[in-house]
Design an enzyme around this catalytic site. Structure first.
Site, PDB file in Angstrom:
ATOM      1  N   ARG A 118       0.848  -1.186   0.000  1.00 42.17           N
ATOM      2  CA  ARG A 118       0.000   0.000   0.000  1.00 42.17           C
ATOM      3  C   ARG A 118       0.884   1.237   0.000  1.00 42.17           C
ATOM      4  O   ARG A 118       1.907   1.275   0.708  1.00 42.17           O
ATOM      5  CB  ARG A 118      -0.909   0.033   1.237  1.00 42.17           C
ATOM      6  CG  ARG A 118      -2.135  -0.859   1.154  1.00 42.17           C
ATOM      7  CD  ARG A 118      -3.161  -0.359   0.130  1.00 42.17           C
ATOM      8  NE  ARG A 118      -4.305  -1.242   0.035  1.00 42.17           N
ATOM      9  CZ  ARG A 118      -4.447  -2.227  -0.869  1.00 42.17           C
ATOM     10  NH1 ARG A 118      -3.503  -2.465  -1.754  1.00 42.17           N
ATOM     11  NH2 ARG A 118      -5.544  -2.954  -0.898  1.00 42.17           N
TER      12      ARG A 118
ATOM     13  N   HIS B  33      -0.968   0.682 -10.123  1.00 40.98           N
ATOM     14  CA  HIS B  33      -1.671  -0.289  -9.271  1.00 40.98           C
ATOM     15  C   HIS B  33      -2.299  -1.414 -10.115  1.00 40.98           C
ATOM     16  O   HIS B  33      -3.527  -1.600 -10.115  1.00 40.98           O
ATOM     17  CB  HIS B  33      -2.739   0.404  -8.413  1.00 40.98           C
ATOM     18  CG  HIS B  33      -3.133  -0.390  -7.203  1.00 40.98           C
ATOM     19  ND1 HIS B  33      -3.535   0.175  -6.021  1.00 40.98           N
ATOM     20  CD2 HIS B  33      -3.207  -1.728  -6.989  1.00 40.98           C
ATOM     21  CE1 HIS B  33      -3.835  -0.763  -5.137  1.00 40.98           C
ATOM     22  NE2 HIS B  33      -3.648  -1.936  -5.711  1.00 40.98           N
TER      23      HIS B  33
ATOM     24  N   GLU C 257      -3.749   7.590  -4.525  1.00 41.16           N
ATOM     25  CA  GLU C 257      -4.134   7.088  -5.857  1.00 41.16           C
ATOM     26  C   GLU C 257      -5.460   7.707  -6.294  1.00 41.16           C
ATOM     27  O   GLU C 257      -6.337   7.903  -5.452  1.00 41.16           O
ATOM     28  CB  GLU C 257      -4.243   5.565  -5.814  1.00 41.16           C
ATOM     29  CG  GLU C 257      -2.909   4.922  -5.505  1.00 41.16           C
ATOM     30  CD  GLU C 257      -2.987   3.409  -5.346  1.00 41.16           C
ATOM     31  OE1 GLU C 257      -4.063   2.820  -5.585  1.00 41.16           O
ATOM     32  OE2 GLU C 257      -1.963   2.819  -4.982  1.00 41.16           O
TER      33      GLU C 257
HETATM   34  P1  NAP Z   1      -0.916 -11.457   4.457  1.00 35.46           P
HETATM   35  O1  NAP Z   1      -0.860 -12.879   4.027  1.00 35.46           O
HETATM   36  O2  NAP Z   1      -1.801 -11.057   5.569  1.00 35.46           O
HETATM   37  O3  NAP Z   1       0.590 -11.009   4.786  1.00 35.46           O
HETATM   38  C1  NAP Z   1       0.903  -9.825   5.429  1.00 35.46           C
HETATM   39  C2  NAP Z   1       2.332  -9.944   5.974  1.00 35.46           C
HETATM   40  O4  NAP Z   1       2.712  -8.689   6.519  1.00 35.46           O
HETATM   41  C3  NAP Z   1       2.478 -10.976   7.075  1.00 35.46           C
HETATM   42  O5  NAP Z   1       3.697 -11.630   6.912  1.00 35.46           O
HETATM   43  C4  NAP Z   1       2.491 -10.140   8.367  1.00 35.46           C
HETATM   44  O6  NAP Z   1       3.246 -10.816   9.351  1.00 35.46           O
HETATM   45  C5  NAP Z   1       3.191  -8.877   7.865  1.00 35.46           C
HETATM   46  N1  NAP Z   1       2.837  -7.684   8.615  1.00 35.46           N
HETATM   47  C6  NAP Z   1       1.580  -7.199   8.843  1.00 35.46           C
HETATM   48  N2  NAP Z   1       1.638  -6.092   9.582  1.00 35.46           N
HETATM   49  C7  NAP Z   1       2.953  -5.869   9.844  1.00 35.46           C
HETATM   50  C8  NAP Z   1       3.662  -4.883  10.582  1.00 35.46           C
HETATM   51  N3  NAP Z   1       3.018  -3.890  11.208  1.00 35.46           N
HETATM   52  N4  NAP Z   1       5.008  -4.964  10.630  1.00 35.46           N
HETATM   53  C9  NAP Z   1       5.651  -5.966  10.007  1.00 35.46           C
HETATM   54  N5  NAP Z   1       5.042  -6.943   9.284  1.00 35.46           N
HETATM   55  C10 NAP Z   1       3.702  -6.889   9.220  1.00 35.46           C
HETATM   56  O7  NAP Z   1      -1.328 -10.532   3.236  1.00 35.46           O
HETATM   57  P2  NAP Z   1      -1.077 -10.769   1.667  1.00 35.46           P
HETATM   58  O8  NAP Z   1      -2.183 -11.573   1.105  1.00 35.46           O
HETATM   59  O9  NAP Z   1       0.322 -11.223   1.460  1.00 35.46           O
HETATM   60  O10 NAP Z   1      -1.256  -9.256   1.141  1.00 35.46           O
HETATM   61  C11 NAP Z   1      -0.411  -8.255   1.629  1.00 35.46           C
HETATM   62  C12 NAP Z   1      -0.874  -6.873   1.176  1.00 35.46           C
HETATM   63  O11 NAP Z   1      -0.526  -6.660  -0.192  1.00 35.46           O
HETATM   64  C13 NAP Z   1      -2.379  -6.617   1.208  1.00 35.46           C
HETATM   65  O12 NAP Z   1      -2.826  -6.281   2.498  1.00 35.46           O
HETATM   66  C14 NAP Z   1      -2.554  -5.477   0.219  1.00 35.46           C
HETATM   67  O13 NAP Z   1      -2.477  -4.233   0.883  1.00 35.46           O
HETATM   68  C15 NAP Z   1      -1.349  -5.631  -0.716  1.00 35.46           C
HETATM   69  N6  NAP Z   1      -1.753  -6.002  -2.092  1.00 35.46           N
HETATM   70  C16 NAP Z   1      -1.468  -5.152  -3.130  1.00 35.46           C
HETATM   71  C17 NAP Z   1      -1.841  -5.520  -4.411  1.00 35.46           C
HETATM   72  C18 NAP Z   1      -1.569  -4.634  -5.584  1.00 35.46           C
HETATM   73  O14 NAP Z   1      -2.342  -4.654  -6.523  1.00 35.46           O
HETATM   74  N7  NAP Z   1      -0.481  -3.876  -5.574  1.00 35.46           N
HETATM   75  C19 NAP Z   1      -2.499  -6.727  -4.647  1.00 35.46           C
HETATM   76  C20 NAP Z   1      -2.753  -7.552  -3.578  1.00 35.46           C
HETATM   77  C21 NAP Z   1      -2.375  -7.186  -2.299  1.00 35.46           C
HETATM   78  P3  NAP Z   1       3.029 -10.526  10.914  1.00 35.46           P
HETATM   79  O15 NAP Z   1       1.547 -10.552  11.162  1.00 35.46           O
HETATM   80  O16 NAP Z   1       3.804 -11.608  11.584  1.00 35.46           O
HETATM   81  O17 NAP Z   1       3.626  -9.193  11.174  1.00 35.46           O
HETATM   82  C1  8YV Z   2      -6.649  -4.517  -6.352  1.00 37.79           C
HETATM   83  C2  8YV Z   2      -5.270  -4.900  -4.212  1.00 37.79           C
HETATM   84  O1  8YV Z   2      -5.989  -3.673  -7.237  1.00 37.79           O
HETATM   85  O2  8YV Z   2      -6.108  -6.969  -3.437  1.00 37.79           O
HETATM   86  C3  8YV Z   2      -5.622  -5.861  -3.135  1.00 37.79           C
HETATM   87  O3  8YV Z   2      -5.397  -5.538  -1.953  1.00 37.79           O
HETATM   88  O4  8YV Z   2      -4.700  -3.886  -3.966  1.00 37.79           O
HETATM   89  C4  8YV Z   2      -5.559  -5.220  -5.634  1.00 37.79           C
HETATM   90  O5  8YV Z   2      -5.645  -6.560  -5.910  1.00 37.79           O
HETATM   91  C5  8YV Z   2      -7.624  -3.720  -5.609  1.00 37.79           C
HETATM   92  O6  8YV Z   2      -8.228  -4.425  -4.595  1.00 37.79           O
HETATM   93  C6  8YV Z   2      -8.691  -3.185  -6.548  1.00 37.79           C
HETATM   94  O7  8YV Z   2      -9.444  -2.242  -5.898  1.00 37.79           O
END
Ligand code: NAP
Ligand code: 8YV
Length: 323
Positions: free
Chosen positions: A233, A280, A262
């Site tokens: 994020r 994104h 964004e």
């Molecule tokens: P997840 O499985 O919940 O993994 C989150 C990781 O972050 C865990 O390893 C957690 O470990 C760590 N974490 C959480 N809070 C933390 C903190 N304060 N300090 C240090 N580590 C921390 O989530 P995910 O499915 O991998 O997704 C992660 C994030 O990617 C989403 O929440 C979303 O914001 C982002 N995302 C972006 C896109 C995009 O389009 N760019 C797409 C999908 C997701 P601990 O709990 O042990 O700290």
């Molecule tokens: C999408 C994301 O772009 O899953 C997330 O957390 O950031 C992305 O996969 C978003 O959710 C679309 O609004």
């Protein structure tokens, strides 16, 4: 359409496959944004579920007296006040796992584009400069010999790590809790991680706990050869500090998919030659977005069928009916 179908609100822009399925399987109500003032009292009281990819505030939740579920389009649900929803016994669901591989693939692409300047090299060819000026300059940066630090080794972080291993890149990580299922070196603090690596990949959730966690000090710990890749994020990065570090070459380059405000991207970032910028798009293929859309609507269906959501967020897991 039967009036017995649950009424689902679609506030603002929503993925078209979500809209199509909600309109077929439920009674859909669409409004331009998540603003209670856009509905009369009768409509507010009819809404039982929300499917959204926008901010859902505590105030908006409170304006819907018969709301029981918010199905968030995306695994990141920092835009939904899940703690407040849980306190009102409103279920919140997200879309984990179905997008992890796509996002990890994009992250590797962004990393290589940042290091090897592939978008700039293609622009050079398209501008006719290969023929007129000669070969594109050699890139100072390479993936060879790099050590990556993954800030957030969750579902997506692990998928990124698996891919980086195939590229012979050494991996370290920082999370709050050390994982017992991997051998990668864990660092108790983000500063320690940044100091130990030259490539920092940020994939933690947004929200207060990670707000501007990547600041000027972390970038200095990463160092002059350092490369920052951000796909979690935008709120996690102090954008002003990043721009300054890139301008002053206190780090070498950055590749970003997410931004603090964004779809607005600071002009200073756009002007920087050592920033590689995506709008994104990490999960943005038709197949992955359709899988996310299906999970959104399957969660609604499961909830109204048996009060057992498929992918409740941790804050709301206790609201699921026991099997
Ligand atoms: P997840 O499985 O919940 O993994 C989150 C990781 O972050 C865990 O390893 C957690 O470990 C760590 N974490 C959480 N809070 C933390 C903190 N304060 N300090 C240090 N580590 C921390 O989530 P995910 O499915 O991998 O997704 C992660 C994030 O990617 C989403 O929440 C979303 O914001 C982002 N995302 C972006 C896109 C995009 O389009 N760019 C797409 C999908 C997701 P601990 O709990 O042990 O700290
Ligand atoms: C999408 C994301 O772009 O899953 C997330 O957390 O950031 C992305 O996969 C978003 O959710 C679309 O609004």
């Amino acid at each position: 359409m039967s009036s017995a179908r649950p009424v689902i609100l679609l506030p603002g822009r929503i993925n078209p496959h979500v809209r199509e399925r909600v309109e077929t399987e439920f009674e859909a109500v669409s409004i331009a944004s998540a603003d209670a003032a856009l509905m009369d009292a009768q409509t507010l009281s009819r809404v039982q579920g929300v499917a959204a990819m926008t901010t859902i505030s505590a105030e908006f939740i409170d304006a819907l007296p018969n709301l029981t579920i918010i199905a968030n389009f995306g695994v990141g649900y920092d835009a939904v006040d899940a703690a407040h929803a849980a306190s009102r016994s409103v279920m919140v669901t997200n879309t984990p796992d179905v997008l992890s591989d796509e996002v990890a693939d994009t992250t590797i692409g962004l990393l290589i584009n940042t290091l090897r300047e592939l978008p700039r090299a293609e622009a050079y060819l398209r501008a006719g400069r290969w023929a007129s000026e000669g070969t594109y300059p050699l890139t100072p940066l390479t993936l060879r010999g790099r050590t990556a630090g993954i800030f957030g080794l969750g579902r997506i972080g692990l998928a990124i790590a698996r891919r980086l291993q195939a590229f012979d890149v050494a991996i370290h990580y920082h999370t709050r809790n050390k994982r017992s299922d991997v051998d990668y070196p864990w660092h108790e603090t983000l500063t320690d991680l940044a100091a130990a690596v030259d490539t920092l990949i940020v994939v933690v959730p947004g929200g207060a706990a990670t707000d501007k966690a990547v600041n000027g000090g972390i970038l200095d710990a990463l160092g002059r050869e350092g490369v920052l890749i951000s796909v979690g994020r935008g709120s996690t990065i102090d954008e002003e500090a990043l721009i300054k570090a890139l301008e002053e070459r206190r780090i070498a380059a950055a590749g970003l998919d997410v931004y603090a405000h964004e779809p607005h991207v600071p002009q200073a970032l756009i002007d920087l030659p050592n920033a590689c910028l995506l709008p994104h798009v990490a999960s943005a293929s038709v197949s992955t977005r359709n899988a996310m859309a299906n999970l959104v609507v399957d969660n609604l269906a499961a909830w109204f069928d048996s009060r057992a959501a498929i992918t409740p967020v941790p804050e709301c897991a206790g609201l699921n009916a026991k099997a």
